[in-house]
Design a protein around this motif. Sequence first.
Motif, PDB file in Angstrom:
ATOM      1  N   VAL A   1       0.825  -1.206   0.000  1.00 24.85           N
ATOM      2  CA  VAL A   1       0.000   0.000   0.000  1.00 24.85           C
ATOM      3  C   VAL A   1       0.859   1.256   0.000  1.00 24.85           C
ATOM      4  CG1 VAL A   1      -1.784   1.265   1.237  1.00 24.85           C
ATOM      5  CG2 VAL A   1      -1.833  -1.225   1.207  1.00 24.85           C
ATOM      6  N   THR A   2       1.860   1.297   0.821  1.00 22.86           N
ATOM      7  CA  THR A   2       2.647   2.519   0.986  1.00 22.86           C
ATOM      8  C   THR A   2       3.826   2.558   0.012  1.00 22.86           C
ATOM      9  OG1 THR A   2       4.146   1.573   2.629  1.00 22.86           O
ATOM     10  CG2 THR A   2       2.085   2.532   3.452  1.00 22.86           C
ATOM     11  N   ASN A   3       4.360   3.751  -0.180  1.00 23.82           N
ATOM     12  CA  ASN A   3       5.565   3.899  -1.002  1.00 23.82           C
ATOM     13  C   ASN A   3       6.742   3.158  -0.373  1.00 23.82           C
ATOM     14  OD1 ASN A   3       4.339   5.401  -2.992  1.00 23.82           O
ATOM     15  ND2 ASN A   3       4.999   7.370  -2.164  1.00 23.82           N
ATOM     16  N   GLN A   4       6.751   3.063   0.941  1.00 22.39           N
ATOM     17  CA  GLN A   4       7.810   2.334   1.631  1.00 22.39           C
ATOM     18  C   GLN A   4       7.761   0.846   1.274  1.00 22.39           C
ATOM     19  OE1 GLN A   4       7.652   2.670   5.889  1.00 22.39           O
ATOM     20  NE2 GLN A   4       9.834   2.296   6.105  1.00 22.39           N
ATOM     21  N   ASP A   5       6.554   0.281   1.192  1.00 25.39           N
ATOM     22  CA  ASP A   5       6.409  -1.115   0.758  1.00 25.39           C
ATOM     23  C   ASP A   5       6.927  -1.304  -0.661  1.00 25.39           C
ATOM     24  OD1 ASP A   5       5.142  -1.830   3.156  1.00 25.39           O
ATOM     25  OD2 ASP A   5       3.133  -1.569   2.316  1.00 25.39           O
ATOM     26  N   LEU A   6       6.557  -0.389  -1.544  1.00 24.19           N
ATOM     27  CA  LEU A   6       6.980  -0.487  -2.941  1.00 24.19           C
ATOM     28  C   LEU A   6       8.489  -0.317  -3.081  1.00 24.19           C
ATOM     29  CD1 LEU A   6       4.109   1.610  -4.519  1.00 24.19           C
ATOM     30  CD2 LEU A   6       4.346  -0.885  -4.553  1.00 24.19           C
ATOM     31  N   ALA A   7       9.047   0.645  -2.350  1.00 23.59           N
ATOM     32  CA  ALA A   7      10.494   0.882  -2.411  1.00 23.59           C
ATOM     33  C   ALA A   7      11.264  -0.336  -1.923  1.00 23.59           C
ATOM     34  CB  ALA A   7      10.856   2.111  -1.587  1.00 23.59           C
ATOM     35  N   PHE A   8      10.778  -0.981  -0.878  1.00 21.99           N
ATOM     36  CA  PHE A   8      11.427  -2.173  -0.347  1.00 21.99           C
ATOM     37  C   PHE A   8      11.462  -3.273  -1.402  1.00 21.99           C
ATOM     38  CE2 PHE A   8      11.048  -6.306   1.813  1.00 21.99           C
ATOM     39  CZ  PHE A   8      12.243  -6.300   2.513  1.00 21.99           C
ATOM     40  N   ASN A   9      10.335  -3.546  -2.036  1.00 27.89           N
ATOM     41  CA  ASN A   9      10.266  -4.586  -3.057  1.00 27.89           C
ATOM     42  C   ASN A   9      11.117  -4.239  -4.271  1.00 27.89           C
ATOM     43  OD1 ASN A   9       7.971  -6.891  -2.637  1.00 27.89           O
ATOM     44  ND2 ASN A   9       7.575  -5.071  -1.425  1.00 27.89           N
ATOM     45  N   GLN A  10      11.140  -2.977  -4.662  1.00 20.06           N
ATOM     46  CA  GLN A  10      11.944  -2.560  -5.800  1.00 20.06           C
ATOM     47  C   GLN A  10      13.434  -2.651  -5.480  1.00 20.06           C
ATOM     48  OE1 GLN A  10      11.679   1.583  -6.957  1.00 20.06           O
ATOM     49  NE2 GLN A  10      11.957   1.054  -9.103  1.00 20.06           N
TER      50      GLN A  10
ATOM     51  N   GLU B   1      -4.909   3.082  -7.953  1.00 18.89           N
ATOM     52  CA  GLU B   1      -6.260   3.175  -7.438  1.00 18.89           C
ATOM     53  C   GLU B   1      -7.153   2.022  -7.914  1.00 18.89           C
ATOM     54  OE1 GLU B   1      -9.555   6.512  -8.015  1.00 18.89           O
ATOM     55  OE2 GLU B   1      -7.662   7.272  -7.197  1.00 18.89           O
ATOM     56  N   ASN B   2      -6.864   1.478  -9.089  1.00 18.08           N
ATOM     57  CA  ASN B   2      -7.729   0.470  -9.702  1.00 18.08           C
ATOM     58  C   ASN B   2      -7.221  -0.957  -9.614  1.00 18.08           C
ATOM     59  OD1 ASN B   2      -9.420   2.559 -10.470  1.00 18.08           O
ATOM     60  ND2 ASN B   2      -8.411   2.814 -12.434  1.00 18.08           N
ATOM     61  N   HIS B   3      -6.030  -1.158  -9.091  1.00 23.42           N
ATOM     62  CA  HIS B   3      -5.448  -2.492  -9.011  1.00 23.42           C
ATOM     63  C   HIS B   3      -4.934  -2.769  -7.603  1.00 23.42           C
ATOM     64  CE1 HIS B   3      -5.160  -1.391 -13.285  1.00 23.42           C
ATOM     65  NE2 HIS B   3      -5.425  -2.674 -13.489  1.00 23.42           N
ATOM     66  N   MET B   4      -4.779  -4.046  -7.311  1.00 25.08           N
ATOM     67  CA  MET B   4      -4.174  -4.441  -6.038  1.00 25.08           C
ATOM     68  C   MET B   4      -2.778  -4.987  -6.343  1.00 25.08           C
ATOM     69  SD  MET B   4      -7.187  -6.213  -3.868  1.00 25.08           S
ATOM     70  CE  MET B   4      -8.372  -6.743  -5.071  1.00 25.08           C
ATOM     71  N   PHE B   5      -1.862  -4.715  -5.448  1.00 28.08           N
ATOM     72  CA  PHE B   5      -0.477  -5.141  -5.618  1.00 28.08           C
ATOM     73  C   PHE B   5      -0.087  -5.987  -4.416  1.00 28.08           C
ATOM     74  CE2 PHE B   5      -1.207  -1.194  -7.795  1.00 28.08           C
ATOM     75  CZ  PHE B   5      -0.690  -1.442  -9.059  1.00 28.08           C
ATOM     76  N   PHE B   6       0.460  -7.162  -4.710  1.00 29.51           N
ATOM     77  CA  PHE B   6       0.856  -8.082  -3.652  1.00 29.51           C
ATOM     78  C   PHE B   6       2.340  -8.370  -3.756  1.00 29.51           C
ATOM     79  CE2 PHE B   6      -3.617  -9.215  -4.567  1.00 29.51           C
ATOM     80  CZ  PHE B   6      -4.166  -8.879  -3.350  1.00 29.51           C
ATOM     81  N   GLY B   7       2.987  -8.413  -2.618  1.00 30.76           N
ATOM     82  CA  GLY B   7       4.411  -8.693  -2.545  1.00 30.76           C
ATOM     83  C   GLY B   7       4.793  -8.897  -1.091  1.00 30.76           C
ATOM     84  N   HIS B   8       5.951  -8.386  -0.727  1.00 29.77           N
ATOM     85  CA  HIS B   8       6.447  -8.519   0.637  1.00 29.77           C
ATOM     86  C   HIS B   8       6.407  -7.158   1.307  1.00 29.77           C
ATOM     87  CE1 HIS B   8       8.977  -9.460   4.023  1.00 29.77           C
ATOM     88  NE2 HIS B   8       8.916 -10.721   3.672  1.00 29.77           N
TER      89      HIS B   8
END
Length: 73
Positions: A12-21, A61-68
């Motif tokens: 959900v957060t940019n921190q989650d996305l940055a970690f996965n990236q 806004e229109n999709h869900m993203f799953f990861g760690h």
Amino acid sequence: MFLTKLTDKSLVTNQDLAFNQRIGLPVEVYCSRQGTTLAFGKIEMYTDHFIYVSGRSYCRENHMFFGHPHLSA
């Protein structure tokens, strides 16, 4: 199982996305309207409105993203 994925693997957060990236972990792009996975791969780039996976942009806004998620790392 889907409920567990929503609560434990949602990015959900940019921190989650940055970690996965940063780690290079793949993410799943899920469309709740179609009920299918649209993409699975590494995050190439993200903004406040879009996430780019496998050469395509997906609206946050229109999709869900799953990861760690970062907090459980």
